[in-house]
Design a protein around this motif. Structure first.
Motif, PDB file in Angstrom:
ATOM      1  N   MET A  58       6.830  -8.359 -27.745  1.00 11.29           N
ATOM      2  CA  MET A  58       7.149  -9.037 -26.493  1.00 11.29           C
ATOM      3  C   MET A  58       8.437  -8.436 -25.910  1.00 11.29           C
ATOM      4  N   SER A  59       8.419  -8.092 -24.663  1.00 12.73           N
ATOM      5  CA  SER A  59       9.632  -7.557 -24.034  1.00 12.73           C
ATOM      6  C   SER A  59      10.734  -8.599 -24.119  1.00 12.73           C
ATOM      7  N   ASP A  60      11.980  -8.134 -24.208  1.00  5.08           N
ATOM      8  CA  ASP A  60      13.070  -9.088 -24.424  1.00  5.08           C
ATOM      9  C   ASP A  60      13.277 -10.050 -23.258  1.00  5.08           C
ATOM     10  N   LYS A  61      12.757  -9.718 -22.078  1.00  8.61           N
ATOM     11  CA  LYS A  61      12.960 -10.633 -20.958  1.00  8.61           C
ATOM     12  C   LYS A  61      11.713 -11.435 -20.627  1.00  8.61           C
ATOM     13  N   THR A  62      10.732 -11.395 -21.511  1.00  8.43           N
ATOM     14  CA  THR A  62       9.496 -12.140 -21.289  1.00  8.43           C
ATOM     15  C   THR A  62       9.681 -13.594 -21.719  1.00  8.43           C
ATOM     16  N   ILE A  63       9.063 -14.519 -21.013  1.00  5.27           N
ATOM     17  CA  ILE A  63       8.979 -15.878 -21.510  1.00  5.27           C
ATOM     18  C   ILE A  63       7.504 -16.193 -21.706  1.00  5.27           C
ATOM     19  N   GLU A  64       7.261 -17.134 -22.593  1.00  3.69           N
ATOM     20  CA  GLU A  64       5.882 -17.433 -22.927  1.00  3.69           C
ATOM     21  C   GLU A  64       5.752 -18.937 -23.099  1.00  3.69           C
ATOM     22  N   VAL A  65       4.704 -19.507 -22.555  1.00  6.54           N
ATOM     23  CA  VAL A  65       4.473 -20.935 -22.787  1.00  6.54           C
ATOM     24  C   VAL A  65       3.066 -21.108 -23.333  1.00  6.54           C
ATOM     25  N   ASN A  66       3.003 -21.923 -24.361  1.00  8.41           N
ATOM     26  CA  ASN A  66       1.768 -22.105 -25.103  1.00  8.41           C
ATOM     27  C   ASN A  66       1.336 -23.560 -24.942  1.00  8.41           C
ATOM     28  N   LEU A  67       0.124 -23.744 -24.391  1.00  6.91           N
ATOM     29  CA  LEU A  67      -0.305 -25.078 -23.960  1.00  6.91           C
ATOM     30  C   LEU A  67      -1.453 -25.629 -24.793  1.00  6.91           C
ATOM     31  N   ALA A  68      -1.493 -26.934 -24.913  1.00  2.00           N
ATOM     32  CA  ALA A  68      -2.670 -27.617 -25.436  1.00  2.00           C
ATOM     33  C   ALA A  68      -3.810 -27.411 -24.446  1.00  2.00           C
ATOM     34  N   ASN A  69      -5.033 -27.370 -24.962  1.00  6.87           N
ATOM     35  CA  ASN A  69      -6.194 -27.120 -24.114  1.00  6.87           C
ATOM     36  C   ASN A  69      -6.671 -28.411 -23.446  1.00  6.87           C
ATOM     37  N   GLN A  70      -5.828 -28.925 -22.564  1.00  8.19           N
ATOM     38  CA  GLN A  70      -6.158 -30.196 -21.934  1.00  8.19           C
ATOM     39  C   GLN A  70      -5.800 -30.148 -20.464  1.00  8.19           C
ATOM     40  N   LEU A  71      -6.761 -30.529 -19.609  1.00  9.68           N
ATOM     41  CA  LEU A  71      -6.501 -30.533 -18.173  1.00  9.68           C
ATOM     42  C   LEU A  71      -5.276 -31.382 -17.890  1.00  9.68           C
ATOM     43  N   GLY A  72      -4.406 -30.898 -17.051  1.00  8.19           N
ATOM     44  CA  GLY A  72      -3.156 -31.588 -16.755  1.00  8.19           C
ATOM     45  C   GLY A  72      -1.995 -30.766 -17.289  1.00  8.19           C
ATOM     46  N   TYR A  73      -2.217 -30.161 -18.472  1.00  8.10           N
ATOM     47  CA  TYR A  73      -1.153 -29.366 -19.086  1.00  8.10           C
ATOM     48  C   TYR A  73      -0.840 -28.105 -18.284  1.00  8.10           C
ATOM     49  N   GLU A  74      -1.738 -27.719 -17.384  1.00 10.33           N
ATOM     50  CA  GLU A  74      -1.433 -26.555 -16.538  1.00 10.33           C
ATOM     51  C   GLU A  74      -0.169 -26.810 -15.712  1.00 10.33           C
ATOM     52  N   ARG A  75       0.165 -28.095 -15.507  1.00 14.84           N
ATOM     53  CA  ARG A  75       1.390 -28.411 -14.761  1.00 14.84           C
ATOM     54  C   ARG A  75       2.629 -27.864 -15.451  1.00 14.84           C
ATOM     55  N   VAL A  76       2.615 -27.884 -16.780  1.00 18.92           N
ATOM     56  CA  VAL A  76       3.762 -27.388 -17.542  1.00 18.92           C
ATOM     57  C   VAL A  76       3.915 -25.885 -17.310  1.00 18.92           C
ATOM     58  N   ALA A  77       2.789 -25.173 -17.295  1.00 18.99           N
ATOM     59  CA  ALA A  77       2.843 -23.732 -17.033  1.00 18.99           C
ATOM     60  C   ALA A  77       3.298 -23.455 -15.604  1.00 18.99           C
ATOM     61  N   MET A  78       2.888 -24.318 -14.672  1.00 15.80           N
ATOM     62  CA  MET A  78       3.317 -24.155 -13.279  1.00 15.80           C
ATOM     63  C   MET A  78       4.829 -24.335 -13.165  1.00 15.80           C
ATOM     64  N   ALA A  79       5.348 -25.375 -13.828  1.00 15.73           N
ATOM     65  CA  ALA A  79       6.783 -25.668 -13.765  1.00 15.73           C
ATOM     66  C   ALA A  79       7.587 -24.525 -14.377  1.00 15.73           C
ATOM     67  N   CYS A  80       7.119 -24.027 -15.495  1.00 16.99           N
ATOM     68  CA  CYS A  80       7.733 -22.889 -16.174  1.00 16.99           C
ATOM     69  C   CYS A  80       7.779 -21.671 -15.266  1.00 16.99           C
ATOM     70  N   SER A  81       6.639 -21.360 -14.676  1.00 17.47           N
ATOM     71  CA  SER A  81       6.517 -20.176 -13.823  1.00 17.47           C
ATOM     72  C   SER A  81       7.415 -20.306 -12.602  1.00 17.47           C
ATOM     73  N   ALA A  82       7.429 -21.501 -12.013  1.00 22.74           N
ATOM     74  CA  ALA A  82       8.253 -21.722 -10.825  1.00 22.74           C
ATOM     75  C   ALA A  82       9.721 -21.540 -11.170  1.00 22.74           C
ATOM     76  N   SER A  83      10.133 -22.078 -12.305  1.00 26.20           N
ATOM     77  CA  SER A  83      11.529 -21.982 -12.708  1.00 26.20           C
ATOM     78  C   SER A  83      11.915 -20.527 -12.979  1.00 26.20           C
ATOM     79  N   PHE A  84      11.050 -19.813 -13.667  1.00 26.43           N
ATOM     80  CA  PHE A  84      11.300 -18.404 -13.957  1.00 26.43           C
ATOM     81  C   PHE A  84      11.398 -17.599 -12.654  1.00 26.43           C
ATOM     82  N   ALA A  85      10.460 -17.827 -11.750  1.00 24.19           N
ATOM     83  CA  ALA A  85      10.409 -17.056 -10.501  1.00 24.19           C
ATOM     84  C   ALA A  85      11.623 -17.380  -9.621  1.00 24.19           C
ATOM     85  N   ARG A  86      12.050 -18.633  -9.630  1.00 21.03           N
ATOM     86  CA  ARG A  86      13.230 -19.030  -8.862  1.00 21.03           C
ATOM     87  C   ARG A  86      14.448 -18.274  -9.397  1.00 21.03           C
ATOM     88  N   MET A  87      14.538 -18.211 -10.717  1.00 22.24           N
ATOM     89  CA  MET A  87      15.652 -17.516 -11.363  1.00 22.24           C
ATOM     90  C   MET A  87      15.659 -16.042 -10.960  1.00 22.24           C
TER      91      MET A  87
END
Ligand SMILES: Nc1ncnc2c1ncn2[C@@H]1O[C@H](COP(=O)(O)OP(=O)(O)O)[C@@H](O)[C@H]1O
Ligand SMILES: Nc1ncnc2c1ncn2[C@@H]1O[C@H](COP(=O)(O)OP(=O)(O)O)[C@@H](O)[C@H]1O
Lengths: 141, 116, 141, 116
Positions: free
Chosen positions: C1-30
């Motif tokens: 994994m590149s040193d500047k990569t972030i990774e989020v690992n989710l339970a396979n349940q509808l709704g949990y995609e929100r956590v990945a969205m929040a993560c991605s938004a925060s990373f992209a804002r940064m």
């Protein structure tokens, strides 16, 4: 890993704790944690992640920080893992009067805030893959 | 990274020097706060109001940077107020004792009235 | 994994995609991605994560979805991984007229939105650990 | 999980039936939208305004649920408007063609004026 656990794995770089905060907030919102407690959780995660980067991983750019969250029995459990060997010495509760008078350095706020905000904390669980800080927030507190 | 810097605009409001602080308060804020404080101090500021953004992210590094300003202003007999603080950070500021050295005000106008 | 990569690992349940969205938004804002493109990124991540849960992992509650993000050469790269074997057949672009007239089922919107919003997409990279959808957003687009 | 449900309040505004939709629009919204639509239809609604929350999360499942309402209302010769849509979802609604079957209005007041 429990099937309802989420995990976020971060680069060891100051600033990246925001990603873990956003993740935690989103997860906690989904679980129904009240907004003011979500703010507490964000600060706990932020402080534990910064300590993991700076102290646990000693700023090494190739190290990683892992934050995992789950919700069981109405408790949100957070674990923040670094590649270090734990907290050697706990600083005393920071005394702002002494810090202002320059008699003490402004350290110890991270652990202090974690202890104040979490409903439960366990430091220094050291395994062969690293050191973990475990924090919990009760859903109805 | 853009979130590792602050923009601080200084403004004189009667007897009060207002620091309009944009951005998060973290360990990266220390030089920005320090420089603004040095400037104000050289210009003879006696009362300083720190205005924070309501949605700012503040961590222990930012708290340490704030406390450094409080320490210097105490030595220089200056009065410090803070405004723009969310309910969460009001609680945090009280926990760490910042509120023993600086009053928190609801609005800039309110602060200016009380501090003048 | 590149040193500047972030990774989020989710339970396979509808709704949990929100956590990945929040993560991605925060990373992209940064990283400084403009707000309107952050919204695009959130929709891309959401649709790819939902597909990973429903189609790739076929709803299995013990499966996991992994979303990784990094930023290189002014491009935000997102990879969404599931434990399946890829997209067998690509549906045609959904035709809302036909769907409204009940001549077609309302499917295909997920892949359609991903293709429209991403600056680049690669479906169907299948490795021994699973299937990956790779999406990219340029910082200055 | 609280985010898997919607609350839909129906309100008559002159000739227009307003659906005040709380919550995100996902595949879980389908039964909530459907029920509200059935009720309005039985009461003879001719013009329906769907008000969405500006900060709602909408995904392809929610889009499919919305399209189902558009399809039914087209069959029943009802006029549909949508309001409360963020700029991002205006773009999405246009991409998928929702805007060919429902007008997007800036505000409830605006919608009522135009639709009446
Ligand atoms: N994850 C960790 N690994 C190793 N040591 C740690 C860790 N977290 C905290 N510490 C130790 O505890 C001390 C206090 O931490 P903290 O309260 O966050 O204040 P600060 O970071 O300002 O020193 C640190 O200086 C460090 O010695
Ligand atoms: N990650 C995936 N793994 C396997 N098949 C997939 C995946 N993503 C999409 N597909 C296939 O592509 C089709 C279209 O997906 P999509 O556009 O999201 O629409 P929908 O989910 O409504 O069917 C799905 O029905 C499925 O057959």
């Amino acid at each position: 890993m429990s099937d309802k656990t989420i995990e976020v794995n971060l680069a060891n770089q100051l600033g990246y704790e925001r990603v873990a905060m956003a993740c935690s907030a989103s997860f906690a919102r989904m679980m129904g944690l009240p907004p003011e407690r979500i703010e507490d959780l964000k600060t706990m995660v932020s402080e534990a992640a910064i300590n993991a980067m700076e102290h646990g991983n000693k700023g090494r750019s190739d190290a990683r920080v892992t934050v995992s969250l789950n919700c069981r029995d109405n408790v949100i459990n957070v674990a923040v893992m670094d590649e270090g060997d734990g907290i050697k010495e706990f600083p005393p509760k920071p005394d702002i009067e002494k810090i202002i008078e320059d008699l003490e350095s402004p350290i110890g706020f991270g652990l202090f805030l974690i202890s104040q905000l979490a409903d439960q904390v366990e430091f220094n669980e050291v395994t062969d893959i690293g050191h973990v800080v475990k924090m919990a927030i009760k859903m109805d507190s | 990274m853009q979130q590792h810097s602050n923009q601080i605009n200084m403004e004189q409001r009667g007897a009060i020097t207002l620091f309009d602080i944009r951005g998060d308060l973290t360990s990266f804020s220390e030089p920005f706060l320090s420089e603004a404080y040095q400037n104000a101090n050289e210009q003879g500021a006696a009362k300083i109001l720190l205005k924070i953004e309501k949605e700012a992210y503040i961590n222990s590094g930012g708290i340490a940077a704030l406390i450094q300003i409080l320490a210097q202003s105490k030595r220089n007999n200056q009065n410090i107020g803070i405004t723009g603080v969310s309910d969460h950070f009001k609680k945090i500021f009280s926990m760490v004792g910042i509120t023993r050295f600086a009053d928190i005000h609801e609005t800039v106008e309110n602060a200016i009235e009380v501090m003048s």
